[in-house]
Design an enzyme around this catalytic site. Sequence first.
Site, PDB file in Angstrom:
ATOM      1  N   PHE A 291       0.873  -1.173   0.000  1.00  0.00           N
ATOM      2  CA  PHE A 291       0.000   0.000   0.000  1.00  0.00           C
ATOM      3  C   PHE A 291       0.905   1.216   0.000  1.00  0.00           C
ATOM      4  CE2 PHE A 291      -1.874   3.687   1.822  1.00  0.00           C
ATOM      5  CZ  PHE A 291      -3.223   3.660   1.548  1.00  0.00           C
ATOM      6  N   GLU A 292       0.789   2.034  -1.020  1.00  0.00           N
ATOM      7  CA  GLU A 292       1.431   3.339  -0.975  1.00  0.00           C
ATOM      8  C   GLU A 292       0.706   4.277  -1.914  1.00  0.00           C
ATOM      9  OE1 GLU A 292       5.591   2.854  -1.859  1.00  0.00           O
ATOM     10  OE2 GLU A 292       5.264   2.356  -3.966  1.00  0.00           O
TER      11      GLU A 292
END
Length: 394
Positions: A291-292
Site C-alpha cells: 500500500f502506498e
Amino acid sequence: MAVARPVRALALAVFVVCCFFLYTIWRPAPGTGSSADFHGTIERDPNLDLTGEPEGNLVRATEGYAPGIGGTSRINATILALVRNEELAGMLQSMQDLERTWNSKFNYPWTFFNDVPFTEEFKRRTRAATKAETRYEVIPNEHWDVPSWINDDLYKESVKILEENEIQYADKISYHKMCRWNSGLFYKHPALENMQFYWRVEPKVHFFCDIDYDVFRYMQDHNKTYGFTITLYDAPKSIPTLWPETNKFVAQHPEYLHENRAEPWLTERERRPIHWDEANGYSTCHFWSNFEIADMNFWRGQAYEDYFNHLDRAGGFFYERWGDAPVHSIALGLFEDKSKIHWFRDIGYQHIPFFNCPNSPKCKGCVTGRFTDGEAWLNKEDCRPNWFKYVGMG
C-alpha cells in the site's frame, strides 16, 4: 481410600499433556520474549481512539468525477497494479473492495502492468469491475530483464546463502526483478509519463472503510509526498549490505540529506537490536509498500535517481533480496521532509496477516487494534510505535 498406582500415573500423564497443550497455545512466538530480540512494550495503538478524516480542506465527490471525459476534477493520478494474468481472481477482489469504498465516487483510472501481455479474459473482467478507465501495459524488456552487470554465478551462490538463512522468495528470479522494477523503474514507463500521483494496489488485499474525499487531491493540496498505512520490520538477513551501501552514497552526496529527515526512525536500535546488528546499523523499519500513495516527482528527482542507480550497480536486488519497501523507505527517511509523509490512519487496509484498522463507523469488517490486541509476533513486527515516537502521526 488410596488411589491405585495405575490411576495416579494416568492422572499425572493427563495433567502433563494438558499443561503441554496449554503451553503450545499460549507460548510467545519464537524470540518474542527474548530481551535480546525485542525490548519494550507496544504503546497504545492510536487506531483504538476514534478515527476521523484528516484535517484541512478535503475535496468531495460532487461535480467533475464522472467516468471518462466528464471527470474534469480528477488530477493526474492513477491506481497502479503490477499483476499476472493468473492473479485475476485476487485482483478482482481488491478492485471490488477499493471501488466499493472509494473509487466508485471518483473514477480514477486503473493502470495494470505485466511483463507479458494481458489476456482478453483479464481485460474483460477487470473492465467490468469498474466504471473508470482501465489501461493495460507491458513492461519493456530493458526495465524487467536482469541487468548486464549482474554475474550469474555470483547470483546463484548468493541464492544459496539466502536460502540457508530462510529468506522467502530467494530463489525466484521474478521476485528479484519485481523488487528492482518497483524500486526504480515503474515510474519511467511511458504510460505514466504524464502522471504525478499513484495508489498502489496488489491482488488479494482488503479495504474496509468508506473514504469520501479525493485522496490524490489531499496529497496535492497538502503538499504530501508519500502516504502509508502500515510500517513493519524487515528480515535483516535479506538486506545486510543495504545500509552500508546507503552510507557510501550519503558520504558522496551529503547535500541530498534533508534537514527535517526521519533518520532516527531508520537507525533506532533499542526495540530490535538483533535486527539492527544484522542489518549493519539499519533498524529495518520500512513502509509496507504493497500500500502506498505517492508523488512520482520524488522518485523522478535527482536525489532518488542517483540513489537508485547507486544501489542498482551494487547488485543487491539480485545478490541479496533488497525490496522496494526498504529502498523507498530509506530514501524517504533521508532525503524528504518527514512532515510530507502521511499516515492514512482512516484507510482500513489488510494484506494478510497485517491490518490497519481505524476505530470509525465508516469501517466495516476489520478488527480494531489488531497489532496491540492480536498475536504477540504481530505486535513485535509493528514499527509504527517508532514512527509515532520520532515523527508523529501527521
